[in-house]
Design an enzyme around this catalytic site. Structure first.
Site, short mmCIF file in Angstrom:
data_model
loop_
_atom_site.label_atom_id
_atom_site.label_comp_id
_atom_site.label_asym_id
_atom_site.label_seq_id
_atom_site.Cartn_x
_atom_site.Cartn_y
_atom_site.Cartn_z
N ASN A 33 -4.96 38.07 -39.04
CA ASN A 33 -3.62 38.09 -38.40
C ASN A 33 -2.77 39.25 -38.91
O ASN A 33 -1.63 39.42 -38.46
CB ASN A 33 -2.91 36.76 -38.60
CG ASN A 33 -2.50 36.49 -40.05
OD1 ASN A 33 -2.72 37.31 -40.94
ND2 ASN A 33 -1.92 35.32 -40.29
N TYR A 148 -1.87 27.50 -55.28
CA TYR A 148 -3.06 28.21 -54.83
C TYR A 148 -4.33 27.49 -55.29
O TYR A 148 -5.24 27.22 -54.50
CB TYR A 148 -3.03 29.64 -55.34
CG TYR A 148 -4.25 30.47 -55.02
CD1 TYR A 148 -4.68 30.63 -53.71
CD2 TYR A 148 -4.94 31.14 -56.03
CE1 TYR A 148 -5.79 31.40 -53.41
CE2 TYR A 148 -6.05 31.92 -55.74
CZ TYR A 148 -6.47 32.05 -54.43
OH TYR A 148 -7.57 32.81 -54.14
N LYS A 152 -7.19 25.53 -52.92
CA LYS A 152 -8.61 25.88 -52.92
C LYS A 152 -9.49 24.71 -53.38
O LYS A 152 -10.63 24.55 -52.91
CB LYS A 152 -8.85 27.12 -53.79
CG LYS A 152 -8.38 28.42 -53.15
CD LYS A 152 -9.12 28.65 -51.84
CE LYS A 152 -8.80 29.97 -51.21
NZ LYS A 152 -9.57 30.18 -49.95
#
Length: 328
Positions: A33, A148, A152
C-alpha cells in the site's frame, strides 16, 4: 518454477526477496500500500516480464483472495513495526487483522504461507541465545512498545490454530536485526539506518539509554537466502525458524563501527534518555540460536558486519544524494 505473491513487496525485505526470486526464474506478484514501502526499491523488477505490482492493502479481503488464488506461495512480509514514535493502533490493526485476511485466503486456496515474525517476540527473556521454544516474556500492556511483539505472537498462534482448523500450510520466520540496501532510512529501519544517515551528515549519533544493549544484525542477503530455503521445502512446513547472525554487538559498538566507516574524525555520540519515548522498555540482549534453521533448512549467515555495512553505507549514500537532489 513458482508463481509467488509477496506482501510488503516495496519494503526492505520484500523488494530484496522479489529480486532474488525473479533471478531464480520464479514469477512474482508484488503487493504494497506504499505507506512505508517505496517503489524505487522495485526498480530492478518493475519492467521484468515475470513481475507485476498491485497497490493495495492486506486488509482488503476481496483483493487478497483474488491474488492468493493465483499463486503457489505467499511471502507475507507486510507489517507495522514497534510504535516508538506513533500510535500502537495501526501496529495492532495491520498486524492482526491484515495477517488474518492473508492466512484465511491462503488456507482457502491451499497456498503455502511464509510469514514474517520477529525476534521481538522473545521480549524481556534474559536467557540468550533464544531458540524457537524459548519463553516469550512481555512487559505490561500499558507500555505500547510491546504492541508489535504481541501482534506478531497473535499471528503465530493464528498459524497453528488455522493448521488445526483448515490444514493451513505455513512457515514462521523470526528475523533478527536485518540491514542492507532498501532499508528504511528512519528508526523504522533500525538503528544502523539512523546511524549511517547521521554519520554521512556529520551529525550526532543518538544512543538510547547507555548504549550497552546488544543486538545481532543480519545482512539482507542472508535473510533472503533463508526465506528462499523455505520454498518447496516440506521440512519447513508447520515450523518456526530464527533467521539471523549469531554475532552479538552493543548498540554503542555498532555506532562507533559505522562512524569509522562513514564519518570523519572522532565519533559524535549523544545519549538519549528512554523518558523521551514515554513508557518505553528496551530489550537488553537479543541473540538467536539458529541450530534448527541450520539442521532443517541448511541455513548459514555468510556476511559479517565488516562486509555488509560498507555495501549498505554506499547504497544509503546514493539514496541520500538522490533525495537531496530531488528536494533542491
Amino acid at each position: 518454477m513458482n508463481r509467488i505473491l509477496i506482501t510488503g513487496a516495496a519494503g526492505f525485505i520484500g523488494s530484496n526477496l522479489a529480486e532474488a526470486l525473479i533471478a531464480e526464474g520464479h514469477s512474482v506478484v508484488g503487493l504494497d500500500n506504499l505507506s512505508q514501502g517505496d517503489l524505487r526499491n522495485l526498480a530492478a523488477c518493475q519492467n521484468h516480464e515475470r513481475f507485476s505490482f498491485h497497490k493495495g492493502d492486506i486488509r482488503d479481503a476481496t483483493l487478497m483472495d483474488e491474488l492468493i488464488s493465483g499463486v503457489d506461495t505467499v511471502y507475507h512480509m507486510a507489517a507495522f513495526k514497534i510504535p516508538r514514535y506513533s500510535s500502537a493502533l495501526d501496529t495492532l490493526r495491520v498486524n492482526t487483522h491484515g495477517t488474518r485476511v492473508v492466512l484465511d485466503a491462503a488456507a482457502r486456496h491451499d497456498v503455502h504461507a511464509i510469514i514474517a515474525s520477529t525476534s521481538d517476540c522473545y521480549g524481556r527473556n534474559p536467557a540468550v541465545p533464544f531458540h524457537e521454544q524459548s519463553d516469550m516474556w512481555m512487559g505490561a500492556s500499558s507500555v505500547k512498545r510491546w504492541a508489535y511483539a504481541v501482534s506478531k505472537m497473535f499471528d503465530e498462534h493464528l498459524c497453528y490454530a488455522l493448521r488445526e482448523h483448515s490444514k493451513l500450510r505455513f512457515t514462521i520466520i523470526r528475523f533478527f536485526g536485518g540491514y542492507g540496501p532498501h532499508q528504511n532510512l528512519t528508526w523504522w529501519g533500525g538503528p544502523q539506518s539512523v546511524f549511517i544517515g547521521a554519520a554521512l551528515r556529520d551529525q550526532e549519533l543518538e544512543l538510547h539509554g547507555d548504549g550497552q544493549q546488544t543486538r545481532s544484525f543480519t545482512f539482507i542477503g542472508d535473510n533472503v537466502n533463508g526465506l528462499m530455503r523455505c520454498l518447496n521445502n516440506d521440512k519447513a512446513l508447520g515450523q518456526a525458524f530464527n533467521l539471523g547472525n549469531t554475532r552479538e554487538i552493543t548498540i554503542e559498538g555498532l555506532a562507533r563501527m559505522i562512524w569509522r566507516m562513514a564519518g570523519v574524525g572522532e565519533p559524535k555520540i549523544k545519549r538519549i534518555s528512554y523518558r523521551t519515548f514515554g513508557k518505553y522498555e528496551d530489550v537488553m540482549r537479543r541473540v538467536p540460536d539458529i541450530s534448527k534453521a541450520r539442521e532443517l533448512l541448511g541455513y548459514e549467515p555468510r556476511t559479517d558486519l565488516e562486509q555488509g555495512l560498507p555495501i549498505t553505507i554506499d547504497w544509503q549514500r546514493r539514496v541520500m544524494a538522490e533525495n537531496a537532489g530531488g528536494n533542491a
